[in-house]
Design an enzyme around this catalytic site. Sequence first.
Site, PDB file in Angstrom:
ATOM      1  N   GLU A 108      18.427  -0.939 -35.784  1.00  0.00           N
ATOM      2  CA  GLU A 108      17.475  -1.766 -35.042  1.00  0.00           C
ATOM      3  C   GLU A 108      16.269  -0.931 -34.654  1.00  0.00           C
ATOM      4  O   GLU A 108      16.404   0.243 -34.275  1.00  0.00           O
ATOM      5  CB  GLU A 108      18.137  -2.353 -33.797  1.00  0.00           C
ATOM      6  CG  GLU A 108      17.274  -3.328 -33.024  1.00  0.00           C
ATOM      7  CD  GLU A 108      18.073  -4.064 -31.939  1.00  0.00           C
ATOM      8  OE1 GLU A 108      19.104  -4.674 -32.290  1.00  0.00           O
ATOM      9  OE2 GLU A 108      17.678  -4.005 -30.774  1.00  0.00           O
ATOM     10  N   ASP A 110      12.977  -1.403 -32.147  1.00  0.00           N
ATOM     11  CA  ASP A 110      12.581  -2.299 -31.057  1.00  0.00           C
ATOM     12  C   ASP A 110      11.206  -2.019 -30.479  1.00  0.00           C
ATOM     13  O   ASP A 110      10.878  -0.869 -30.151  1.00  0.00           O
ATOM     14  CB  ASP A 110      13.553  -2.162 -29.872  1.00  0.00           C
ATOM     15  CG  ASP A 110      14.936  -2.661 -30.169  1.00  0.00           C
ATOM     16  OD1 ASP A 110      15.080  -3.501 -31.055  1.00  0.00           O
ATOM     17  OD2 ASP A 110      15.874  -2.203 -29.496  1.00  0.00           O
ATOM     18  N   GLU A 112       9.855  -3.636 -26.970  1.00  0.00           N
ATOM     19  CA  GLU A 112      10.177  -4.503 -25.844  1.00  0.00           C
ATOM     20  C   GLU A 112       9.072  -4.350 -24.806  1.00  0.00           C
ATOM     21  O   GLU A 112       8.829  -3.242 -24.308  1.00  0.00           O
ATOM     22  CB  GLU A 112      11.529  -4.154 -25.235  1.00  0.00           C
ATOM     23  CG  GLU A 112      12.698  -4.454 -26.159  1.00  0.00           C
ATOM     24  CD  GLU A 112      14.030  -4.066 -25.547  1.00  0.00           C
ATOM     25  OE1 GLU A 112      14.939  -4.905 -25.524  1.00  0.00           O
ATOM     26  OE2 GLU A 112      14.156  -2.907 -25.096  1.00  0.00           O
ATOM     27  N   GLU A 137      15.516   5.458 -25.895  1.00  0.00           N
ATOM     28  CA  GLU A 137      14.382   4.749 -25.332  1.00  0.00           C
ATOM     29  C   GLU A 137      13.203   5.679 -25.031  1.00  0.00           C
ATOM     30  O   GLU A 137      13.384   6.803 -24.574  1.00  0.00           O
ATOM     31  CB  GLU A 137      14.778   4.042 -24.024  1.00  0.00           C
ATOM     32  CG  GLU A 137      15.890   3.030 -24.168  1.00  0.00           C
ATOM     33  CD  GLU A 137      17.270   3.624 -23.921  1.00  0.00           C
ATOM     34  OE1 GLU A 137      17.395   4.875 -23.890  1.00  0.00           O
ATOM     35  OE2 GLU A 137      18.234   2.850 -23.773  1.00  0.00           O
ATOM     36  N   TRP A 202      16.806  -5.444 -15.069  1.00  0.00           N
ATOM     37  CA  TRP A 202      16.422  -4.101 -15.499  1.00  0.00           C
ATOM     38  C   TRP A 202      14.965  -3.968 -15.930  1.00  0.00           C
ATOM     39  O   TRP A 202      14.415  -2.861 -15.961  1.00  0.00           O
ATOM     40  CB  TRP A 202      17.292  -3.636 -16.669  1.00  0.00           C
ATOM     41  CG  TRP A 202      17.093  -4.430 -17.931  1.00  0.00           C
ATOM     42  CD1 TRP A 202      17.736  -5.568 -18.301  1.00  0.00           C
ATOM     43  CD2 TRP A 202      16.174  -4.135 -18.995  1.00  0.00           C
ATOM     44  NE1 TRP A 202      17.291  -6.007 -19.509  1.00  0.00           N
ATOM     45  CE2 TRP A 202      16.327  -5.145 -19.971  1.00  0.00           C
ATOM     46  CE3 TRP A 202      15.245  -3.116 -19.224  1.00  0.00           C
ATOM     47  CZ2 TRP A 202      15.585  -5.172 -21.148  1.00  0.00           C
ATOM     48  CZ3 TRP A 202      14.505  -3.142 -20.398  1.00  0.00           C
ATOM     49  CH2 TRP A 202      14.676  -4.156 -21.342  1.00  0.00           C
ATOM     50  N   GLY A 206      13.149  -0.981 -13.114  1.00  0.00           N
ATOM     51  CA  GLY A 206      14.596  -0.843 -13.116  1.00  0.00           C
ATOM     52  C   GLY A 206      15.336  -1.983 -12.466  1.00  0.00           C
ATOM     53  O   GLY A 206      16.486  -1.814 -12.041  1.00  0.00           O
ATOM     54  N   ARG A 280      20.790  12.383 -18.683  1.00  0.00           N
ATOM     55  CA  ARG A 280      21.517  11.662 -19.729  1.00  0.00           C
ATOM     56  C   ARG A 280      21.915  12.585 -20.867  1.00  0.00           C
ATOM     57  O   ARG A 280      22.987  12.416 -21.464  1.00  0.00           O
ATOM     58  CB  ARG A 280      20.642  10.533 -20.287  1.00  0.00           C
ATOM     59  CG  ARG A 280      20.410   9.388 -19.332  1.00  0.00           C
ATOM     60  CD  ARG A 280      19.493   8.358 -19.964  1.00  0.00           C
ATOM     61  NE  ARG A 280      20.100   7.709 -21.133  1.00  0.00           N
ATOM     62  CZ  ARG A 280      19.425   6.936 -21.986  1.00  0.00           C
ATOM     63  NH1 ARG A 280      18.128   6.738 -21.813  1.00  0.00           N
ATOM     64  NH2 ARG A 280      20.039   6.372 -23.005  1.00  0.00           N
TER      65      ARG A 280
END
Length: 292
Positions: A108, A110, A112, A137, A202, A206, A280
């Site tokens: 995918e 994206d 957005e 992201e 979100w 956020g 992360r």
Amino acid sequence: MHPRRPLDLVTLAAFCVLSCSPLVSVLGRPATFLQDFHVTWADSHIRQINGGATIQLILDQNSGCGFASKRQYMFGRVSMKIKLVPGDSAGTVTAFYMNSNTDNVRDELDFEFLGNRSGQPYTVQTNVYAHGKGDREQRVNLWFDPAADFHTYSILWNHHHVVFYVDEMPIRVYKNNEAKGVPYPTYQPMGIYSTLWEADDWATRGGLEKIDWSKAPFYAYYKDFDIEGCSVPEPASCASDPKNWWEGASYQQLSAVETQRYRWVRMNHMIYDYCADRSRYPMIPPECEAGI
């Protein structure tokens, strides 16, 4: 128009009669909604304007909506002109993406567009899924008001890299690092999709900014659909044909001018990059070390 875009399609077709392999499996023309797309959900919330030249997507408390291409493609370039939801669009997401439509091991690419409270910059989030692995992201604040007029959003996908463009400005490059063990979308065709939907858990700050339904309905507009790529099902040789323009030497990396534009965007407008998120990813993901 892309600064390095090849010959116009009529000239290219005439040239290829003499010197190229057959183009029967290459879709290379401006697309229209009725010819190349269909509504995937909430038909009542998608309106065709000017005979289908422009599409209006509607989001209200009853439903969002979406559409998709009738065919899938292996490599190429797709673009659309989009005018985003104006005013207080907090909690809304307008999406334009390519997807393999597979459950577990999906690919995918994206765009957005995350709605905002009035007067704040519009944020575009890009993400790349390859062989089912996502969580890549990046977010950029757009340097113009994308709800005031149409702007062109494009995805170039070839064997060397994926490039996300905003008005021919590259904002994201994802290189083919399969040699380093990094997944890259190389074997699954993808369809072209768009949706307008509510994601106030979100989308804006956020999830801190919730959708204001008193401002509904929300509208986004699409036009000038352009698909150039190998449509599937067709001869498999198309996707691996080095004569496809998007596989040419000048499209295997950013030009010097594009590199300058890319760095400008990242230095001045990037607000989040998963590559720099040590909470992360304590270890830098291997694809992040390659840079441009």
